[in-house]
Design an enzyme around this catalytic site. Structure first.
Site, PDB file in Angstrom:
ATOM      1  N   ASN A  48       3.583  51.398  39.088  1.00 62.21           N
ATOM      2  CA  ASN A  48       3.419  50.322  38.095  1.00 62.21           C
ATOM      3  C   ASN A  48       1.998  49.774  38.018  1.00 62.21           C
ATOM      4  O   ASN A  48       1.289  49.819  39.006  1.00 62.21           O
ATOM      5  CB  ASN A  48       4.371  49.177  38.455  1.00 62.21           C
ATOM      6  CG  ASN A  48       5.771  49.480  37.952  1.00 62.21           C
ATOM      7  OD1 ASN A  48       5.935  50.048  36.882  1.00 62.21           O
ATOM      8  ND2 ASN A  48       6.769  49.096  38.729  1.00 62.21           N
ATOM      9  N   GLN A  61      -6.922  60.337  39.245  1.00 60.27           N
ATOM     10  CA  GLN A  61      -5.849  61.346  39.274  1.00 60.27           C
ATOM     11  C   GLN A  61      -5.760  62.088  37.937  1.00 60.27           C
ATOM     12  O   GLN A  61      -5.462  63.281  37.906  1.00 60.27           O
ATOM     13  CB  GLN A  61      -4.528  60.689  39.673  1.00 60.27           C
ATOM     14  CG  GLN A  61      -4.631  60.165  41.118  1.00 60.27           C
ATOM     15  CD  GLN A  61      -3.347  59.620  41.696  1.00 60.27           C
ATOM     16  OE1 GLN A  61      -2.329  59.534  41.003  1.00 60.27           O
ATOM     17  NE2 GLN A  61      -3.375  59.248  42.956  1.00 60.27           N
ATOM     18  N   GLN A  74       8.267  54.348  50.082  1.00 60.85           N
ATOM     19  CA  GLN A  74       9.740  54.332  50.124  1.00 60.85           C
ATOM     20  C   GLN A  74      10.380  55.144  48.986  1.00 60.85           C
ATOM     21  O   GLN A  74      11.411  55.774  49.191  1.00 60.85           O
ATOM     22  CB  GLN A  74      10.291  52.920  50.226  1.00 60.85           C
ATOM     23  CG  GLN A  74       9.784  51.915  49.229  1.00 60.85           C
ATOM     24  CD  GLN A  74      10.773  50.774  49.012  1.00 60.85           C
ATOM     25  OE1 GLN A  74      11.792  50.683  49.687  1.00 60.85           O
ATOM     26  NE2 GLN A  74      10.488  49.916  48.050  1.00 60.85           N
ATOM     27  N   ILE A  75       9.792  55.172  47.814  1.00 66.05           N
ATOM     28  CA  ILE A  75      10.389  55.999  46.748  1.00 66.05           C
ATOM     29  C   ILE A  75      10.282  57.476  47.142  1.00 66.05           C
ATOM     30  O   ILE A  75      11.252  58.235  47.053  1.00 66.05           O
ATOM     31  CB  ILE A  75       9.724  55.753  45.376  1.00 66.05           C
ATOM     32  CG1 ILE A  75      10.024  54.329  44.888  1.00 66.05           C
ATOM     33  CG2 ILE A  75      10.211  56.780  44.338  1.00 66.05           C
ATOM     34  CD1 ILE A  75       9.397  53.943  43.574  1.00 66.05           C
ATOM     35  N   ASP A  85      15.541  52.061  33.996  1.00 65.41           N
ATOM     36  CA  ASP A  85      16.026  50.989  33.114  1.00 65.41           C
ATOM     37  C   ASP A  85      17.225  51.492  32.301  1.00 65.41           C
ATOM     38  O   ASP A  85      18.217  50.782  32.132  1.00 65.41           O
ATOM     39  CB  ASP A  85      14.897  50.531  32.184  1.00 65.41           C
ATOM     40  CG  ASP A  85      13.644  50.188  32.971  1.00 65.41           C
ATOM     41  OD1 ASP A  85      13.720  49.292  33.813  1.00 65.41           O
ATOM     42  OD2 ASP A  85      12.614  50.857  32.785  1.00 65.41           O
ATOM     43  N   GLY A 117       1.848  59.098  46.684  1.00 69.38           N
ATOM     44  CA  GLY A 117       2.494  57.990  47.411  1.00 69.38           C
ATOM     45  C   GLY A 117       3.531  58.526  48.375  1.00 69.38           C
ATOM     46  O   GLY A 117       4.589  57.936  48.592  1.00 69.38           O
ATOM     47  N   HIS A 142       7.986  49.297  30.455  1.00 67.39           N
ATOM     48  CA  HIS A 142       8.796  49.130  31.678  1.00 67.39           C
ATOM     49  C   HIS A 142       8.369  47.807  32.317  1.00 67.39           C
ATOM     50  O   HIS A 142       7.511  47.767  33.203  1.00 67.39           O
ATOM     51  CB  HIS A 142       8.561  50.298  32.640  1.00 67.39           C
ATOM     52  CG  HIS A 142       9.122  50.023  34.003  1.00 67.39           C
ATOM     53  ND1 HIS A 142      10.460  49.965  34.255  1.00 67.39           N
ATOM     54  CD2 HIS A 142       8.516  49.752  35.193  1.00 67.39           C
ATOM     55  CE1 HIS A 142      10.664  49.683  35.530  1.00 67.39           C
ATOM     56  NE2 HIS A 142       9.493  49.543  36.119  1.00 67.39           N
TER      57      HIS A 142
HETATM   58  P1  NAX Z   1       5.432  51.897  48.641  1.00 64.78           P
HETATM   59  O1  NAX Z   1       4.420  50.803  48.827  1.00 64.78           O
HETATM   60  O2  NAX Z   1       6.556  52.044  49.589  1.00 64.78           O
HETATM   61  O3  NAX Z   1       4.655  53.292  48.595  1.00 64.78           O
HETATM   62  C1  NAX Z   1       3.537  53.522  47.820  1.00 64.78           C
HETATM   63  C2  NAX Z   1       2.686  54.530  48.560  1.00 64.78           C
HETATM   64  O4  NAX Z   1       1.643  54.912  47.675  1.00 64.78           O
HETATM   65  C3  NAX Z   1       2.056  53.964  49.827  1.00 64.78           C
HETATM   66  O5  NAX Z   1       2.404  54.786  50.927  1.00 64.78           O
HETATM   67  C4  NAX Z   1       0.560  54.006  49.528  1.00 64.78           C
HETATM   68  O6  NAX Z   1      -0.220  54.324  50.672  1.00 64.78           O
HETATM   69  C5  NAX Z   1       0.503  55.115  48.482  1.00 64.78           C
HETATM   70  N1  NAX Z   1      -0.683  55.060  47.624  1.00 64.78           N
HETATM   71  C6  NAX Z   1      -1.332  53.980  47.144  1.00 64.78           C
HETATM   72  N2  NAX Z   1      -2.399  54.349  46.433  1.00 64.78           N
HETATM   73  C7  NAX Z   1      -2.412  55.706  46.450  1.00 64.78           C
HETATM   74  C8  NAX Z   1      -3.287  56.665  45.906  1.00 64.78           C
HETATM   75  N3  NAX Z   1      -4.375  56.313  45.216  1.00 64.78           N
HETATM   76  N4  NAX Z   1      -2.998  57.961  46.107  1.00 64.78           N
HETATM   77  C9  NAX Z   1      -1.925  58.338  46.814  1.00 64.78           C
HETATM   78  N5  NAX Z   1      -1.078  57.470  47.384  1.00 64.78           N
HETATM   79  C10 NAX Z   1      -1.318  56.161  47.193  1.00 64.78           C
HETATM   80  O7  NAX Z   1       5.932  51.730  47.129  1.00 64.78           O
HETATM   81  P2  NAX Z   1       7.215  52.370  46.443  1.00 64.78           P
HETATM   82  O8  NAX Z   1       8.361  51.459  46.659  1.00 64.78           O
HETATM   83  O9  NAX Z   1       7.346  53.789  46.845  1.00 64.78           O
HETATM   84  O10 NAX Z   1       6.830  52.213  44.895  1.00 64.78           O
HETATM   85  C11 NAX Z   1       5.799  52.990  44.337  1.00 64.78           C
HETATM   86  C12 NAX Z   1       5.495  52.503  42.923  1.00 64.78           C
HETATM   87  O11 NAX Z   1       6.641  52.641  42.087  1.00 64.78           O
HETATM   88  C13 NAX Z   1       5.104  51.028  42.838  1.00 64.78           C
HETATM   89  O12 NAX Z   1       3.985  50.898  41.972  1.00 64.78           O
HETATM   90  C14 NAX Z   1       6.326  50.385  42.215  1.00 64.78           C
HETATM   91  O13 NAX Z   1       6.004  49.183  41.530  1.00 64.78           O
HETATM   92  C15 NAX Z   1       6.773  51.475  41.289  1.00 64.78           C
HETATM   93  N6  NAX Z   1       8.143  51.396  40.764  1.00 64.78           N
HETATM   94  C16 NAX Z   1       8.365  51.847  39.525  1.00 64.78           C
HETATM   95  C17 NAX Z   1       9.615  51.861  38.956  1.00 64.78           C
HETATM   96  C18 NAX Z   1       9.835  52.381  37.588  1.00 64.78           C
HETATM   97  O14 NAX Z   1      10.990  52.306  37.133  1.00 64.78           O
HETATM   98  N7  NAX Z   1       8.866  52.897  36.872  1.00 64.78           N
HETATM   99  C19 NAX Z   1      10.787  51.310  39.693  1.00 64.78           C
HETATM  100  C20 NAX Z   1      10.569  51.250  41.167  1.00 64.78           C
HETATM  101  C21 NAX Z   1       9.190  50.821  41.578  1.00 64.78           C
HETATM  102  O15 NAX Z   1       9.101  49.429  41.428  1.00 64.78           O
END
Ligand code: NAX
Length: 331
Positions: free
Chosen positions: A133, A114, A17-18, A161, A13, A189
């Protein structure tokens, strides 16, 4: 003095943004140490390769002394080769009108692929942290598809968390965050997670001895931590990114530095026959400690009162349901 051997860190990813808040901090040495040379392997979807190329340029422009190599791409089998740490951040977000079961299944496809790629080409002792998530169940799928890698190497991130819970207690008690210890997040989570104020401590004393308002703890505190992600989205219009990245760094740091005596950290790890009676083979957040060698053990004998027990069982039921939604197969 000879340099340490290179460590390979995979982040998926990479254009999200992360990742934008994570990659640069990893490259400074914050995660694995300021004397640890690194290679970054960054995976994205083919359609996001252009923005990822921009991220690669910026990493180059920082001239980080520890960053020896950057590999980007969209082929997991190619990119996962010999990685020592895999931070699986990329996931499919919930689209409009999408059912939870469909979200689980769409993500399952990603994490099956993966998991298989890690299984075939990653370092045999790779440590995996799933952030995308629904992270607990995504982690379970990854682990199931990577039988060559020890089950104890898989984590789902509940550190954000834990950090949120620590911050809320510190604010309420008017103390430094470093005064809050032994903060466990139990379970999933999700909004069923259980932030354990019963066993946490403030300056070495039980929280319940310092914050006398038990109703605040059971209701506002627990509710705020459970719903913090939604509150950030409501305010910022986007989900937590900098705090998630910071917590991912904390999560790995906790595995590679010895846990202070008497302290623990929370991580979503695989339950076995000795994990508090939680059904086996769930990725469930438990209190853990590490000798700093990359491995962990679950801290046992932490007592549950009725309040905790009921809530922890509800989170366990949610995870069982997530697992059973996938048992029909992934189409
Ligand atoms: P973004 O939508 O900004 O970025 C995700 C990126 O992943 C995108 O650029 C997308 O093209 C890429 N992607 C999608 N499928 C892919 C794949 N098969 N292989 C490689 N890249 C792929 O999301 P972001 O804000 O960075 O969040 C990423 C994930 O973290 C989300 O699922 C979000 O729900 C989860 N989170 C988890 C948290 C936790 O505490 N465990 C908290 C923060 C966040 O909510």
């Amino acid at each position: 003095m000879t340099a340490k051997p290179l460590k390979r860190v995979l982040v998926t990813g990479g254009a999200g943004q992360i990742a934008y808040n994570l990659l640069f901090r990893i490259a400074t040495g914050e995660m694995l140490g300021f004397d640890q040379p690194l290679a970054l392997h960054i995976l994205e979807l083919p359609e996001a390769m252009k923005p990822l190329e921009g991220v690669r340029m910026e990493l180059e422009d920082c001239a980080f002394p520890l960053l020896k190599e950057v590999h980007i791409g969209s082929d997991a089998e190619e990119l996962f080769g010999d990685v020592h740490y895999a931070l699986l951040v990329g996931a499919k977000p919930r689209g409009p009108g999408m059912e939870r079961g469909d979200l689980l299944k769409e993500n399952a496809k990603i994490f099956i692929e993966q998991g298989r790629a890690l299984n075939s080409v990653a370092d045999p002792d790779v440590k995996v942290l799933v952030v995308g998530n629904p992270c607990n169940t995504n982690c379970l799928i990854t682990m199931t598809n990577a039988p060559r890698i020890p089950r104890k190497n898989f984590h789902a991130m509940t550190r954000l968390d834990q950090n949120r819970a620590v911050a809320q207690l510190a604010l309420r008690a008017h103390v430094e965050v470093s005064s809050i210890t032994n903060m466990t997040i139990w379970g999933n989570h999700s909004s069923t997670q259980v932030p354990d104020f019963v066993n946490a401590k403030i300056s070495g004393k039980p929280v319940l001895d310092v914050i006398k308002d038990h109703s605040w703890l059971e209701n506002e505190f627990v509710g705020t931590v459970q719903k913090r992600g939604a509150a950030v989205i409501a305010s910022r219009g986007k989900s937590s990114a900098a705090s998630a990245a910071s917590s991912a760094i904390d999560a790995i740091k906790s595995l590679v530095t010895p846990t202070p005596r008497g302290e623990w950290f929370s991580s979503g790890v695989c339950s076995d026959e000795n994990s508090y009676g939680v059904q086996e083979n769930l990725i469930f957040s438990f209190p853990c400690r590490s000798k700093g060698d990359g491995h962990y053990e679950i801290v046992d004998n932490i007592p549950w009162n009725t309040f905790l027990r009921e809530k922890i069982h509800a989170s366990e039921r949610e995870l069982l349901e997530e697992r059973s939604l996938l048992e029909g197969g992934v189409s």
